[in-house]
Design a protein around this motif. Structure first.
Motif, PDB file in Angstrom:
ATOM      1  N   MET A 108       0.840  -1.197   0.000  1.00 46.76           N
ATOM      2  CA  MET A 108       0.000   0.000   0.000  1.00 46.76           C
ATOM      3  C   MET A 108       0.876   1.249   0.000  1.00 46.76           C
ATOM      4  O   MET A 108       2.097   1.153  -0.067  1.00 46.76           O
ATOM      5  N   LEU A 109       0.239   2.404   0.086  1.00 45.08           N
ATOM      6  CA  LEU A 109       0.944   3.683   0.062  1.00 45.08           C
ATOM      7  C   LEU A 109       2.051   3.706   1.115  1.00 45.08           C
ATOM      8  O   LEU A 109       1.845   3.351   2.274  1.00 45.08           O
ATOM      9  N   GLN A 131      -0.035   4.301  -6.493  1.00 49.66           N
ATOM     10  CA  GLN A 131      -1.364   4.077  -5.923  1.00 49.66           C
ATOM     11  C   GLN A 131      -2.457   4.426  -6.943  1.00 49.66           C
ATOM     12  O   GLN A 131      -3.443   3.691  -7.094  1.00 49.66           O
ATOM     13  N   GLU A 140      -5.314   1.920  -8.482  1.00 54.48           N
ATOM     14  CA  GLU A 140      -6.751   2.206  -8.442  1.00 54.48           C
ATOM     15  C   GLU A 140      -7.367   2.075  -9.838  1.00 54.48           C
ATOM     16  O   GLU A 140      -8.489   1.567  -9.984  1.00 54.48           O
ATOM     17  N   GLY A 154      -6.758   1.309  -3.812  1.00 57.85           N
ATOM     18  CA  GLY A 154      -5.320   1.556  -3.948  1.00 57.85           C
ATOM     19  C   GLY A 154      -4.451   0.634  -3.127  1.00 57.85           C
ATOM     20  O   GLY A 154      -3.232   0.810  -3.093  1.00 57.85           O
TER      21      GLY A 154
END
Length: 247
Positions: free
Chosen positions: A183-184, A217, A221, A233
């Motif tokens: 993830m981010l 991200q 998405e 995301g």
């Protein structure tokens, strides 16, 4: 073939792993150029792997095992043990701290570098009479970020994409996971794998640097929207399935 001496900084795990790779290469009877022709890795990359000056990615280990007709399981177990303490004279850092060639041919330049020098007074009752000097050199485009949950713990850097197919599954040579969340602000080979697979799906994430930033991200998405799954995301099992689907 007469092999060069391994870097003195390699520990027993690293020496055992590289020595096994050398044995498989010798067993195959192939030259480095022949290995290049049969795999997605250059002759110079194979030279670094087999001389212990660069840590080989999973895809390279799997390719060599396949060529030598050996069970890849024990070889990957040796790789896992070596990765925890990998050092070379050139790098002077462990593979856990940096992912060098680890699917690329060089040390990372993107992540934060922290140098800490701690001065402590040796005295029976004094634990620290400390002056802590901290120098932080930060890339303004990449904040200091922890690895993803369940991630490898390796940092951002420069990675390459070496695509292979196993049935309907696509791999880019940095990670074989199909379940770990990325993830981010995640960093490391799992994030680089996501970036490579996004490229293959014509969703360019920017540099393949192992840093899951806002641009990566955004492209995740878009892929999720195309695949009709929640566009949050975050790369989980459903998103890995989309990423690894070989068109």
């Amino acid at each position: 073939m007469k092999w060069k001496a391994l870097p003195p900084s390699l520990d027993d795990n690293g020496r055992r792993f590289v020595s096994t790779l050398r044995q498989l290469k010798d067993h195959s009877g192939l030259t480095l150029k022949a290995l290049q022709a049969k795999t997605y890795f250059s002759a110079s990359s194979w030279a670094r792997y087999l001389n212990g000056t660069a840590f080989p990615p999973v895809a390279a280990v799997e390719a060599l095992a396949r060529i030598a007709d050996e069970d890849v399981g024990p070889l990957l177990a040796l790789r896992d043990a070596a990765e925890k303490t990998w050092k070379t004279a050139e790098e002077g850092t462990s593979a856990v701290g940096h992912q060098a060639e680890r699917a690329t041919n060089g040390p990372g330049t993107g992540g934060p570098r922290i140098r800490v020098a701690a001065l402590s007074l040796a005295g029976g009752t004094v634990l620290f009479s400390a002056l802590l000097s901290v120098a932080l050199v930060l890339d303004t485009h990449r904040p200091a970020a922890p690895g993803s949950a369940g991630g490898s713990g390796s940092g951002a850097g420069k990675y390459e994409c070496h695509y292979t197919r196993h049935g309907d599954l696509l791999f880019a040579g940095n990670s074989t996971t199909s379940s770990r969340q990325v993830m981010l602000n995640s960093t490391g080979p799992d994030a680089a794998e996501v970036q490579c697979l996004l490229l293959r799906h014509e969703l360019p994430p920017g540099d393949v640097d192992g840093y899951f930033g806002p641009r990566t991200q955004t492209q995740v998405e878009r892929l999720q929207e195309q695949g009709h799954i929640p566009a949050d995301g975050v790369v989980g099992e459903d998103t890995w399935r989309l990423l690894r689907h070989a068109r």
